[in-house]
Write a protein that holds these residues in place. Structure first.
Motif, short mmCIF file in Angstrom:
data_model
loop_
_atom_site.label_atom_id
_atom_site.label_comp_id
_atom_site.label_asym_id
_atom_site.label_seq_id
_atom_site.Cartn_x
_atom_site.Cartn_y
_atom_site.Cartn_z
N ASP A 146 0.87 -1.17 0.00
CA ASP A 146 0.00 0.00 0.00
C ASP A 146 0.91 1.22 0.00
O ASP A 146 2.09 1.13 0.35
N ASN A 149 1.25 5.08 4.80
CA ASN A 149 1.99 4.67 6.00
C ASN A 149 1.05 4.14 7.08
O ASN A 149 1.36 3.15 7.75
N ILE A 152 -0.15 0.61 6.22
CA ILE A 152 0.89 -0.39 6.47
C ILE A 152 1.03 -0.68 7.95
O ILE A 152 1.14 -1.84 8.37
N ASN A 156 0.02 -4.35 9.50
CA ASN A 156 0.99 -5.12 10.29
C ASN A 156 0.46 -5.42 11.68
O ASN A 156 0.66 -6.52 12.22
N ILE A 169 4.23 -7.18 4.77
CA ILE A 169 3.42 -6.00 4.49
C ILE A 169 4.34 -4.79 4.41
O ILE A 169 4.97 -4.42 5.40
N LYS A 171 5.35 -0.76 2.42
CA LYS A 171 4.93 0.40 1.64
C LYS A 171 5.54 0.30 0.25
O LYS A 171 6.77 0.20 0.10
#
Length: 283
Positions: A146, A149, A152, A156, A169, A171
């Motif tokens: 993705d 921020n 992500i 997570n 996972i 960025k």
């Protein structure tokens, strides 16, 4: 210590206000708030006399005030259920929709639990799709990406909360991602044209992140990329599953696939009979 306020009396008063303000699915949302804040399930709410604890009264009032202003209940309680798992969905995170679960159904229809595959989940948001796949298929190696921020971080957190270890996972912008092929690609991309956003329900347009709703162009940006770059994205025997909208661009997506002589597709319909997921693969 309890207040003298019966939960059911408070609840019924809120229902009147919510109905008066045309809040969609107000009863179901109210039940969700009561259960999340007070731990009182629906059956207990209606059958027993429960008093609101003093320490929860203000929180309850604030939460219903947010609901009255059309804040999504999933953002108020900070969680959403997707495919029987609980996912954190605080404000700023795209709320998973029940219809997106069809992607998981398609995967389960095509692969048994012993399969070993590499998976790319594009635009993961809360991580619901990739994490659910990883939870069902312990031999799958899943990567979710993705550009947000916050997404992500939350994805997570959801993976850790559900003890899912076979997922990475990170960025990453799909349009700038180094070339690598996967066995399976899944995505619920931002598919609304920018002009469509203003027509959305306020609870959606004012609270779901814009980048998760629209490509800020005509809604076709991701589909064009997926279809035009299929040979660099998936293996020869691979599959791509992506969600599509119920809108005018659906026919344009179908035309793009039909105009590519190297690929084929299968459509899957949601419970309302609308084409919701496309599986794309090489002929």
């Amino acid at each position: 210590m309890h207040s003298n306020y019966l939960v059911i009396d408070f609840f019924n008063k809120q229902l009147v206000d919510l109905k008066k303000n045309n809040i969609d699915e107000y009863k179901q949302k109210s039940e969700m708030l009561i259960e999340s804040i007070l731990g009182i399930e629906k059956s207990d709410l209606y059958l027993n006399d429960n008093f609101i604890p003093h320490q929860h009264l203000e929180h309850l009032k604030e939460s219903f005030s947010l609901l009255l202003s059309d804040v999504p209940v999933q953002h108020i309680i900070g969680k959403t259920y997707f495919y029987e798992h609980e996912f954190f969905t605080p404000p700023g995170i795209f709320i998973p929709r029940p219809e997106t679960e069809l992607i998981i159904d398609c995967i389960q229809n095509d692969f048994d639990t012993t399969a070993k595959k590499t998976v790319l989940d594009i635009g993961c948001g809360s991580g619901c799709i990739g994490i659910t796949i990883a939870s069902l298929y312990k031999n799958f190696d899943v990567k979710s990406i993705d550009i947000s921020n916050q997404a992500i971080d939350i994805a997570n957190k959801n993976a850790q909360h559900l003890s899912i270890s076979n997922i990475e996972i990170i960025k990453q912008d799909i349009f700038e991602m180094p070339t690598k092929k996967f066995d399976i690609i899944v995505s619920n991309p931002p598919y609304l044209g920018i002009e469509e956003v203003s027509q959305l329900d306020p609870s959606v347009k004012n609270h779901d992140p814009l980048k998760a709703l629209s490509d800020q162009e005509d809604g076709l940006k991701f589909y064009k990329y997926f279809i035009n770059n299929l040979s660099t994205l998936i293996e020869k025997e691979g599959f791509m599953y992506f969600e599509i909208p119920k809108s005018i661009i659906t026919n344009q997506i179908i035309d793009m696939i039909h105009n590519n002589s190297n690929i084929d597709s299968i459509f899957f319909k949601d419970l309302e009979g609308n084409k919701r997921v496309i599986k794309v693969f090489f002929k």
